[in-house]
Design a protein around this motif. Sequence first.
Motif, mmCIF file in Angstrom:
data_model
loop_
_atom_site.group_PDB
_atom_site.id
_atom_site.type_symbol
_atom_site.label_atom_id
_atom_site.label_comp_id
_atom_site.label_asym_id
_atom_site.label_seq_id
_atom_site.Cartn_x
_atom_site.Cartn_y
_atom_site.Cartn_z
ATOM 1 N N VAL A 289 40.065 72.702 -9.084
ATOM 2 C CA VAL A 289 39.953 73.896 -8.242
ATOM 3 C C VAL A 289 38.489 74.215 -7.971
ATOM 4 O O VAL A 289 38.112 74.513 -6.835
ATOM 5 C CB VAL A 289 40.678 75.098 -8.881
ATOM 6 N N ASP A 290 37.645 74.127 -8.985
ATOM 7 C CA ASP A 290 36.213 74.399 -8.809
ATOM 8 C C ASP A 290 35.575 73.413 -7.834
ATOM 9 O O ASP A 290 34.797 73.798 -6.959
ATOM 10 C CB ASP A 290 35.477 74.349 -10.144
ATOM 11 N N ARG B 2 36.868 74.069 -4.297
ATOM 12 C CA ARG B 2 36.228 75.273 -3.756
ATOM 13 C C ARG B 2 34.801 74.957 -3.291
ATOM 14 O O ARG B 2 34.382 75.391 -2.220
ATOM 15 C CB ARG B 2 36.210 76.373 -4.814
ATOM 16 N N ALA C 2 35.169 72.901 0.014
ATOM 17 C CA ALA C 2 36.156 73.347 1.004
ATOM 18 C C ALA C 2 35.580 73.442 2.418
ATOM 19 O O ALA C 2 36.265 73.129 3.382
ATOM 20 C CB ALA C 2 36.755 74.686 0.581
ATOM 21 N N CYS D 207 46.380 75.261 -8.745
ATOM 22 C CA CYS D 207 46.303 76.654 -8.299
ATOM 23 C C CYS D 207 47.476 77.465 -8.857
ATOM 24 O O CYS D 207 47.298 78.609 -9.266
ATOM 25 C CB CYS D 207 46.274 76.728 -6.773
ATOM 26 N N VAL E 81 47.476 79.941 -2.955
ATOM 27 C CA VAL E 81 46.674 79.242 -1.961
ATOM 28 C C VAL E 81 47.569 78.310 -1.168
ATOM 29 O O VAL E 81 48.268 77.482 -1.735
ATOM 30 C CB VAL E 81 45.537 78.437 -2.639
ATOM 31 N N GLU F 143 41.355 78.727 2.044
ATOM 32 C CA GLU F 143 41.546 79.964 1.293
ATOM 33 C C GLU F 143 40.752 79.975 -0.010
ATOM 34 O O GLU F 143 40.596 81.032 -0.625
ATOM 35 C CB GLU F 143 43.029 80.183 1.002
ATOM 36 N N LEU F 144 40.244 78.833 -0.425
ATOM 37 C CA LEU F 144 39.437 78.771 -1.650
ATOM 38 C C LEU F 144 37.995 79.196 -1.417
ATOM 39 O O LEU F 144 37.268 79.441 -2.360
ATOM 40 C CB LEU F 144 39.458 77.353 -2.233
ATOM 41 N N ILE F 145 37.593 79.257 -0.153
ATOM 42 C CA ILE F 145 36.217 79.659 0.149
ATOM 43 C C ILE F 145 36.076 81.136 -0.170
ATOM 44 O O ILE F 145 36.861 81.957 0.292
ATOM 45 C CB ILE F 145 35.867 79.392 1.631
ATOM 46 N N ASP F 146 35.086 81.461 -0.981
ATOM 47 C CA ASP F 146 34.844 82.847 -1.350
ATOM 48 C C ASP F 146 34.513 83.658 -0.110
ATOM 49 O O ASP F 146 33.790 83.192 0.768
ATOM 50 C CB ASP F 146 33.682 82.968 -2.339
#
Length: 84
Positions: free
Chosen positions: A13-14, A17, A20, A48, A55, A60-63
Amino acid sequence: MPSNTPLQGTDLVDCARANAKQGIETAAYQCGYGEDVNAFAKELKAACEQMNLQVKELSELIDEQEMPLQLGGEVVAPDTPSEL
């Protein structure tokens, strides 16, 4: 530098992100899945879900802080990362 082995869990996930913005192909490659986008997407979805993240798309993972603020059709963001 891409991972030598496919990442899983929070590491996946990290990494997803962090990559992404470059798109799913780049994120899959950087996370150790090479050109196997389907396996990457499947593992990312599972990771996720384990983290209780809802997600549906990689974007959608972009802050929200990393995305430029859009007001009235114009992009409001600094010209460079060092300008605030």
